[in-house]
Design an enzyme around this catalytic site. Structure first.
Site, PDB file in Angstrom:
ATOM      1  N   ARG A   1      -6.010  -9.972   7.353  1.00  0.00           N
ATOM      2  CA  ARG A   1      -5.380  -8.674   7.085  1.00  0.00           C
ATOM      3  C   ARG A   1      -5.425  -7.839   8.354  1.00  0.00           C
ATOM      4  O   ARG A   1      -6.460  -7.741   8.994  1.00  0.00           O
ATOM      5  CB  ARG A   1      -6.124  -7.965   5.949  1.00  0.00           C
ATOM      6  CG  ARG A   1      -5.198  -7.472   4.870  1.00  0.00           C
ATOM      7  CD  ARG A   1      -5.946  -6.891   3.716  1.00  0.00           C
ATOM      8  NE  ARG A   1      -6.304  -5.490   3.947  1.00  0.00           N
ATOM      9  CZ  ARG A   1      -6.755  -4.693   2.993  1.00  0.00           C
ATOM     10  NH1 ARG A   1      -6.908  -5.154   1.774  1.00  0.00           N
ATOM     11  NH2 ARG A   1      -7.059  -3.451   3.265  1.00  0.00           N
TER      12      ARG A   1
ATOM     13  N   ARG B   1     -11.770   3.238   8.679  1.00  0.00           N
ATOM     14  CA  ARG B   1     -11.533   3.290   7.222  1.00  0.00           C
ATOM     15  C   ARG B   1     -12.781   3.817   6.510  1.00  0.00           C
ATOM     16  O   ARG B   1     -12.677   4.587   5.554  1.00  0.00           O
ATOM     17  CB  ARG B   1     -11.143   1.909   6.700  1.00  0.00           C
ATOM     18  CG  ARG B   1      -9.671   1.588   7.026  1.00  0.00           C
ATOM     19  CD  ARG B   1      -9.413   0.100   7.083  1.00  0.00           C
ATOM     20  NE  ARG B   1      -9.571  -0.562   5.805  1.00  0.00           N
ATOM     21  CZ  ARG B   1      -9.837  -1.870   5.680  1.00  0.00           C
ATOM     22  NH1 ARG B   1      -9.986  -2.627   6.754  1.00  0.00           N
ATOM     23  NH2 ARG B   1      -9.948  -2.399   4.494  1.00  0.00           N
TER      24      ARG B   1
ATOM     25  N   LYS C   1     -12.991  -3.809  -5.052  1.00  0.00           N
ATOM     26  CA  LYS C   1     -12.149  -3.156  -6.060  1.00  0.00           C
ATOM     27  C   LYS C   1     -11.092  -4.109  -6.621  1.00  0.00           C
ATOM     28  O   LYS C   1     -10.896  -4.167  -7.829  1.00  0.00           O
ATOM     29  CB  LYS C   1     -11.432  -1.936  -5.469  1.00  0.00           C
ATOM     30  CG  LYS C   1     -12.365  -0.803  -5.057  1.00  0.00           C
ATOM     31  CD  LYS C   1     -11.579   0.432  -4.619  1.00  0.00           C
ATOM     32  CE  LYS C   1     -10.730   0.203  -3.372  1.00  0.00           C
ATOM     33  NZ  LYS C   1     -11.483   0.091  -2.112  1.00  0.00           N
TER      34      LYS C   1
ATOM     35  N   ARG D   1      -7.350   9.178  -3.468  1.00  0.00           N
ATOM     36  CA  ARG D   1      -8.225   8.992  -2.321  1.00  0.00           C
ATOM     37  C   ARG D   1      -8.520  10.305  -1.605  1.00  0.00           C
ATOM     38  O   ARG D   1      -9.252  10.298  -0.619  1.00  0.00           O
ATOM     39  CB  ARG D   1      -7.517   8.066  -1.344  1.00  0.00           C
ATOM     40  CG  ARG D   1      -8.277   6.810  -0.977  1.00  0.00           C
ATOM     41  CD  ARG D   1      -7.306   5.996  -0.125  1.00  0.00           C
ATOM     42  NE  ARG D   1      -7.907   4.888   0.522  1.00  0.00           N
ATOM     43  CZ  ARG D   1      -7.740   3.613   0.145  1.00  0.00           C
ATOM     44  NH1 ARG D   1      -7.042   3.313  -0.916  1.00  0.00           N
ATOM     45  NH2 ARG D   1      -8.278   2.649   0.840  1.00  0.00           N
TER      46      ARG D   1
ATOM     47  N   ARG E   1     -13.401 -11.338   5.406  1.00  0.00           N
ATOM     48  CA  ARG E   1     -12.026 -11.333   4.893  1.00  0.00           C
ATOM     49  C   ARG E   1     -11.030 -11.456   6.047  1.00  0.00           C
ATOM     50  O   ARG E   1      -9.989 -12.103   5.920  1.00  0.00           O
ATOM     51  CB  ARG E   1     -11.764 -10.048   4.093  1.00  0.00           C
ATOM     52  CG  ARG E   1     -10.400 -10.053   3.413  1.00  0.00           C
ATOM     53  CD  ARG E   1     -10.253  -8.943   2.394  1.00  0.00           C
ATOM     54  NE  ARG E   1     -10.062  -7.653   3.031  1.00  0.00           N
ATOM     55  CZ  ARG E   1     -10.062  -6.485   2.364  1.00  0.00           C
ATOM     56  NH1 ARG E   1     -10.249  -6.469   1.064  1.00  0.00           N
ATOM     57  NH2 ARG E   1      -9.875  -5.362   3.000  1.00  0.00           N
TER      58      ARG E   1
HETATM   59  P1  ADP Z   1      -9.270  -0.640   1.490  1.00  0.00           P
HETATM   60  O1  ADP Z   1      -9.745  -2.049   1.624  1.00  0.00           O
HETATM   61  O2  ADP Z   1      -9.421   0.121   2.770  1.00  0.00           O
HETATM   62  O3  ADP Z   1      -9.819   0.048   0.291  1.00  0.00           O
HETATM   63  P2  ADP Z   1      -6.494  -0.616   0.438  1.00  0.00           P
HETATM   64  O4  ADP Z   1      -5.903  -1.951   0.321  1.00  0.00           O
HETATM   65  O5  ADP Z   1      -6.820   0.135  -0.802  1.00  0.00           O
HETATM   66  O6  ADP Z   1      -7.720  -0.778   1.406  1.00  0.00           O
HETATM   67  O7  ADP Z   1      -5.529   0.328   1.338  1.00  0.00           O
HETATM   68  C1  ADP Z   1      -5.097  -0.089   2.601  1.00  0.00           C
HETATM   69  C2  ADP Z   1      -4.519   1.092   3.375  1.00  0.00           C
HETATM   70  O8  ADP Z   1      -3.412   1.653   2.640  1.00  0.00           O
HETATM   71  C3  ADP Z   1      -5.466   2.279   3.584  1.00  0.00           C
HETATM   72  O9  ADP Z   1      -6.303   2.109   4.712  1.00  0.00           O
HETATM   73  C4  ADP Z   1      -4.459   3.421   3.773  1.00  0.00           C
HETATM   74  O10 ADP Z   1      -3.885   3.401   5.048  1.00  0.00           O
HETATM   75  C5  ADP Z   1      -3.369   3.066   2.772  1.00  0.00           C
HETATM   76  N1  ADP Z   1      -3.612   3.690   1.452  1.00  0.00           N
HETATM   77  C6  ADP Z   1      -3.835   3.034   0.272  1.00  0.00           C
HETATM   78  N2  ADP Z   1      -4.004   3.895  -0.728  1.00  0.00           N
HETATM   79  C7  ADP Z   1      -3.911   5.137  -0.198  1.00  0.00           C
HETATM   80  C8  ADP Z   1      -4.009   6.454  -0.721  1.00  0.00           C
HETATM   81  N3  ADP Z   1      -4.256   6.678  -2.026  1.00  0.00           N
HETATM   82  N4  ADP Z   1      -3.858   7.503   0.123  1.00  0.00           N
HETATM   83  C9  ADP Z   1      -3.617   7.303   1.424  1.00  0.00           C
HETATM   84  N5  ADP Z   1      -3.512   6.095   1.985  1.00  0.00           N
HETATM   85  C10 ADP Z   1      -3.655   5.007   1.196  1.00  0.00           C
END
Ligand code: ADP
Length: 191
Positions: free
Chosen positions: A133, A144, A13, A88, A127
């Protein structure tokens, strides 16, 4: 242009979001990036978010929704935005509907990147080696993915029912994926 980019963790993404914001001159709003920035700056929001993020759990809806509501009210988001990592959950979809409607707009396109689970895990573990990370460990990655299936797929379904969801194959060359994503958005724009 008001866009949403969906995809499981590791779907690419962030990479594809950059291409879209460059093309359309809109702001990239990544809730994950905003949380990571807050964790880095040790803000109160960061402290709240960190406990959930490190476990691979979703941050509670009310926290995320308030943050995005605030972000979308800022001047630079008035001309358009790309949301990456939000909404989400179904509750977040509903909140976004209200925010966008209150601004007198509608969403232009909702794109979902499709990537096979084995490929996702391989990318995330890579990654972890490259970037370290804290949520890219095998256990947290699995959680996740579980949360994506349980919480985010119903959110995606809400857009599918409205007929504005476009699925894009997220495997293969980054530049090929980019072409497919840009084509999907431009088709949505024309429809
Ligand atoms: P991913 O690689 O899992 O898509 P992101 O960088 O988008 O990771 O998000 C990392 C973390 O931030 C998620 O695992 C969650 O804990 C939190 N997070 C991000 N966006 C949201 C959201 N819209 N609702 C709830 N938690 C979120």
């Amino acid at each position: 242009m008001r866009l949403i980019l969906f995809g499981p963790p590791g779907a690419g993404k962030g990479t594809q979001a950059s291409a879209l914001v460059d093309r359309y001159g809109i702001v990239h709003i990544s809730t994950g990036d905003i949380f990571r920035e807050n964790v880095g700056n040790e803000t109160e929001l960061g402290r709240t978010a960190k406990q959930y993020m490190d476990a691979g759990d979703l941050v509670p809806d009310e926290v995320v929704i308030a943050m995005v509501d605030d972000r979308l009210r800022q001047d630079d988001a008035r001309q358009g935005f790309l949301l990456d990592g939000f909404p989400r959950t179904v509750a977040q979809v509903e909140a976004l509907d209200e925010i966008v409607a209150a601004q007198g707009h509608t969403l232009d396109a909702v794109i979902r990147l499709i990537v096979d689970d084995d490929e996702l895990v391989a990318r995330l573990l890579q990654r972890a080696r490259d970037q370290g990370r804290s949520d890219d460990t095998r256990e947290v990655i699995a959680n996740r993915l579980v949360n994506y299936r349980a919480e985010t797929e119903p959110a995606v379904a809400a857009y599918r029912e409205r007929g504005i969801l476009r699925d894009v194959d997220g495997e293969g060359d980054v530049t090929d994926v980019r072409e497919r994503v840009l084509a999907a958005v431009s088709e949505a724009e024309d429809s």
